[in-house]
Design an enzyme around this catalytic site. Structure first.
Site, PDB file in Angstrom:
ATOM      1  N   ASN A 150       0.801  -1.235   0.000  1.00 18.95           N
ATOM      2  CA  ASN A 150       0.000   0.000   0.000  1.00 18.95           C
ATOM      3  C   ASN A 150       0.831   1.282   0.000  1.00 18.95           C
ATOM      4  OD1 ASN A 150       0.674  -0.660   2.693  1.00 18.95           O
ATOM      5  ND2 ASN A 150      -0.965   0.612   3.456  1.00 18.95           N
ATOM      6  N   GLU A 248       3.343  -5.521  12.257  1.00 17.32           N
ATOM      7  CA  GLU A 248       2.409  -4.399  12.046  1.00 17.32           C
ATOM      8  C   GLU A 248       1.309  -4.917  11.139  1.00 17.32           C
ATOM      9  OE1 GLU A 248       2.650  -1.575  13.523  1.00 17.32           O
ATOM     10  OE2 GLU A 248       4.664  -1.782  14.329  1.00 17.32           O
ATOM     11  N   CYS A 282      -3.191   1.721   6.248  1.00 17.53           N
ATOM     12  CA  CYS A 282      -3.598   1.004   7.457  1.00 17.53           C
ATOM     13  C   CYS A 282      -4.188   1.964   8.492  1.00 17.53           C
ATOM     14  CB  CYS A 282      -2.409   0.254   8.033  1.00 17.53           C
ATOM     15  SG  CYS A 282      -1.003   1.338   8.306  1.00 17.53           S
ATOM     16  N   GLU A 461       7.179   0.286  15.956  1.00 19.19           N
ATOM     17  CA  GLU A 461       8.222   0.844  15.114  1.00 19.19           C
ATOM     18  C   GLU A 461       8.372   2.322  15.495  1.00 19.19           C
ATOM     19  OE1 GLU A 461       6.571  -0.382  11.163  1.00 19.19           O
ATOM     20  OE2 GLU A 461       8.314  -1.706  11.134  1.00 19.19           O
TER      21      GLU A 461
HETATM   22  P1  NAD Z   1       0.032  -9.455   2.967  1.00 24.42           P
HETATM   23  O1  NAD Z   1       0.042  -9.964   4.356  1.00 24.42           O
HETATM   24  O2  NAD Z   1      -0.687 -10.209   1.926  1.00 24.42           O
HETATM   25  O3  NAD Z   1       1.514  -9.292   2.400  1.00 24.42           O
HETATM   26  C1  NAD Z   1       2.488  -8.525   3.069  1.00 24.42           C
HETATM   27  C2  NAD Z   1       3.858  -9.058   2.706  1.00 24.42           C
HETATM   28  O4  NAD Z   1       3.987 -10.378   3.249  1.00 24.42           O
HETATM   29  C3  NAD Z   1       4.101  -9.187   1.205  1.00 24.42           C
HETATM   30  O5  NAD Z   1       5.439  -8.848   0.920  1.00 24.42           O
HETATM   31  C4  NAD Z   1       3.842 -10.662   0.957  1.00 24.42           C
HETATM   32  O6  NAD Z   1       4.505 -11.159  -0.168  1.00 24.42           O
HETATM   33  C5  NAD Z   1       4.386 -11.273   2.229  1.00 24.42           C
HETATM   34  N1  NAD Z   1       3.844 -12.602   2.533  1.00 24.42           N
HETATM   35  C6  NAD Z   1       2.675 -13.146   2.099  1.00 24.42           C
HETATM   36  N2  NAD Z   1       2.552 -14.405   2.572  1.00 24.42           N
HETATM   37  C7  NAD Z   1       3.651 -14.653   3.314  1.00 24.42           C
HETATM   38  C8  NAD Z   1       4.104 -15.773   4.060  1.00 24.42           C
HETATM   39  N3  NAD Z   1       3.394 -16.893   4.140  1.00 24.42           N
HETATM   40  N4  NAD Z   1       5.272 -15.677   4.730  1.00 24.42           N
HETATM   41  C9  NAD Z   1       5.990 -14.539   4.697  1.00 24.42           C
HETATM   42  N5  NAD Z   1       5.628 -13.454   3.982  1.00 24.42           N
HETATM   43  C10 NAD Z   1       4.468 -13.502   3.308  1.00 24.42           C
HETATM   44  O7  NAD Z   1      -0.498  -7.959   3.066  1.00 24.42           O
HETATM   45  P2  NAD Z   1      -0.772  -6.952   1.876  1.00 24.42           P
HETATM   46  O8  NAD Z   1      -2.045  -7.369   1.204  1.00 24.42           O
HETATM   47  O9  NAD Z   1       0.454  -6.765   1.078  1.00 24.42           O
HETATM   48  O10 NAD Z   1      -1.009  -5.590   2.681  1.00 24.42           O
HETATM   49  C11 NAD Z   1      -2.249  -5.202   3.191  1.00 24.42           C
HETATM   50  C12 NAD Z   1      -2.313  -5.454   4.670  1.00 24.42           C
HETATM   51  O11 NAD Z   1      -1.233  -4.799   5.328  1.00 24.42           O
HETATM   52  C13 NAD Z   1      -3.567  -4.896   5.304  1.00 24.42           C
HETATM   53  O12 NAD Z   1      -4.064  -5.845   6.212  1.00 24.42           O
HETATM   54  C14 NAD Z   1      -3.078  -3.670   6.045  1.00 24.42           C
HETATM   55  O13 NAD Z   1      -3.855  -3.293   7.150  1.00 24.42           O
HETATM   56  C15 NAD Z   1      -1.724  -4.099   6.462  1.00 24.42           C
HETATM   57  N6  NAD Z   1      -0.875  -2.962   6.769  1.00 24.42           N
HETATM   58  C16 NAD Z   1      -0.567  -2.706   8.072  1.00 24.42           C
HETATM   59  C17 NAD Z   1       0.216  -1.610   8.406  1.00 24.42           C
HETATM   60  C18 NAD Z   1       0.584  -1.309   9.821  1.00 24.42           C
HETATM   61  O14 NAD Z   1       1.465  -0.497  10.043  1.00 24.42           O
HETATM   62  N7  NAD Z   1      -0.035  -1.928  10.804  1.00 24.42           N
HETATM   63  C19 NAD Z   1       0.688  -0.777   7.392  1.00 24.42           C
HETATM   64  C20 NAD Z   1       0.346  -1.072   6.079  1.00 24.42           C
HETATM   65  C21 NAD Z   1      -0.423  -2.177   5.769  1.00 24.42           C
END
Ligand code: NAD
Length: 481
Positions: A150, A248, A282, A461
């Site tokens: 995002n 996060e 987020c 963080e």
């Molecule tokens: P995601 O969990 O699908 O992917 C995040 C990252 O994890 C990607 O690089 C992905 O390739 C990797 N990943 C996926 N499966 C994995 C596995 N089994 N093992 C290790 N890594 C793996 O999330 P997304 O769709 O990319 O992002 C959206 C989500 O992120 C939303 O839920 C949003 O709320 C959250 N988010 C949270 C924050 C925060 O600071 N809390 C900030 C931004 C986004």
């Protein structure tokens, strides 16, 4: 077609498998580049490189490490426009947003930690007549950073910068959906003279590359930002190896608007906090609670303004919203709009796809959507949608709104709008979240702790919290005599 490469041991490498994935431009719905479909074999190479680089990097005087990092930040700044366009092409967000938020904040992340490390001091504890304890803060070694799509470069640097500043060597994995600016960062690192192996950027799918990072016993800490279920998967695998984890995760943030608020400011900020980056931040508020005396006035003004927000291609300087990041994500968000209707909600504005013309006809555009009439505990109001969709609900008392705000499994951020100082303190204190903004949204001071409670995450963080995460304290006691 541009082919992204992995950045391992200071070199630009094709994946060991030789396979590539499609990288799609969401504003057109078309493949525009190829990214390495890396596997464990690439992570093995990266970990070897990082282990070899660690002694020299961690022993380098802080000011030299800092100078290299500042140079990286300066080089990104010098290519600001190019980075902003690349981010926008990869992600679908308006170029103006990438130019004003994503890339400048990535630069300040790197500068902040490059200089924070110069002010990072360890503690000592004197024991009268007995001796003295001093606490060393040593880098961990090889660490993993995994980030989402995002805010691609912004969140990538938010992890990498403190890890490197603290003296660690890093294996980093950007989202496979938005890899381009991470690739450009690797070019900048090479140009800035970052020693080979200090930062290794490996591209590919989460279940391959992310999983290999999580499982590698030589990677001693993982900083992850992404979805809650992915965070749980990582924690399950990493916990028995006693890796340090910073997670996060998702959110379902409440915006609480009291009748005594500064109406104009609450309205204009709520439009931003609902729909900036197509609602894919987020920290966006997705549940808007408005005190009954101003409910109708606020709702009508909000709907009127939001229905005028221009949804357009990212290069359009007037675009308020660009494309959603991918077709599957668009489908997911649309499925929640359908669910909201099934649950008895009324769509006040939006709710459907926008089809642009010409080359953008295949893009993933959605009108900003406001839904009314839902129970606070229905699925639409409990589950993360992560798109340009908000619900609006009236409330009568502070107790009632706190109950509804705190009813989800998440607890990342909240906003409170009131001119009553005592109420602001009281409500901020009672909200279950890691971050509360009063009469503001997304104001960012890099020294403050950033993160969530409940299923929104573990750890914090930002500022010295991040440097603490990326170091291990070691206490040394010396007897007086
Ligand atoms: P995601 O969990 O699908 O992917 C995040 C990252 O994890 C990607 O690089 C992905 O390739 C990797 N990943 C996926 N499966 C994995 C596995 N089994 N093992 C290790 N890594 C793996 O999330 P997304 O769709 O990319 O992002 C959206 C989500 O992120 C939303 O839920 C949003 O709320 C959250 N988010 C949270 C924050 C925060 O600071 N809390 C900030 C931004 C986004």
């Amino acid at each position: 077609m541009k082919e992204i490469k992995n950045y391992i041991n200071g070199k630009f490498l094709a994946p060991v498998s030789g396979d590539y994935l499609d990288n799609i431009d969401p504003s057109r719905g078309k493949v525009y580049s190829k990214i390495p479909n890396s596997t464990k074999a690439d992570i093995d190479l990266a970990v070897d490189a990082a282990e070899n680089a660690f002694p020299a990097w961690s022993n380098m005087p802080k000011d030299e490490r800092s100078a290299i990092m500042v140079k990286i930040a300066d080089l990104i700044e010098a290519r600001m426009d190019e980075f902003a366009h690349a981010e926008s092409l990869d992600n679908g967000k308006p170029v103006s947003l990438a130019n004003h938020v994503d890339i400048p904040r990535a630069v300040s992340n790197i500068k902040f930690f490059a200089t924070a490390i110069l002010h990072y001091a360890a503690e000592s504890h004197y024991m009268e007549g007995v001796g003295i304890n001093y606490t060393l803060r040593k880098p961990i070694g090889v660490v993993g950073c995994i980030s989402p799509w995002n805010l691609p470069l912004y969140l990538f640097t938010w992890k990498i910068a403190p890890a490197l500043a603290a003296g660690n060597c890093v294996i980093a994995k950007p989202s496979e959906i938005t890899p381009m600016t991470a690739f450009m960062l690797s070019e900048v690192c090479a140009e800035a003279g970052l020693p080979a192996g200090v930062l290794n950027i490996v591209h590919g799918l989460g279940q391959n590359v992310g999983d290999a990072i999580t499982r590698d016993p030589k990677i001693k800490a993982i900083s992850f930002t992404g979805g809650t279920s992915t965070g749980a998967t990582i924690a399950k695998i990493a916990a028995p190896m006693f890796k340090k984890l910073s997670l996060e995760l998702g959110g379902k943030n409440p915006n609480i608007i009291f009748a005594d608020c500064d109406f104009k400011k609450a309205l204009s900020t709520t439009i931003r906090s609902s729909f900036a980056n197509q609602g894919q931040i987020c920290l966006c508020g997705s549940r808007i609670f408005v005190e009954r005396p101003i409910y109708e006035k606020f709702r009508d003004a909000f709907v009127e303004k939001v229905s005028q927000s221009k949804v357009s291609y990212p290069e359009d300087p007037e675009a308020k919203l660009g494309a959603l990041v991918s077709e599957p994500h668009l489908e997911k968000v649309l499925s929640y709009i359908a669910l909201a209707k099934e649950e008895g909600g009324t769509v006040l504005t939006g709710g459907e796809r926008v089809f642009l013309e010409g080359e953008y006809a295949g893009g993933y555009y959605l009108r900003p959507t406001i839904i009314e009439g839902l129970a606070f505990d229905c699925r639409t109001n409990q589950e993360e949608i992560f798109g340009p969709v908000v619900t609006i609900t009236p409330f009568d008392t502070e107790e009632e709104v706190l109950m509804m705000a705190n009813s989800t499994e998440y607890g990342l951020a909240a906003t409170v709008w009131t001119e009553n100082l005592s109420r602001a303190h009281r409500v901020a204190d009672e909200i279950h979240s890691g971050i509360v903004w009063v009469n503001a949204w997304l104001v960012r001071d890099l020294r403050t702790p950033f993160g969530g409670v409940k299923n929104s995450g573990v750890g914090r963080e930002g500022g010295f919290e991040a440097l603490n995460f990326f170091t291990e304290p070691k206490n040394v006691f010396i007897a007086k005599g």
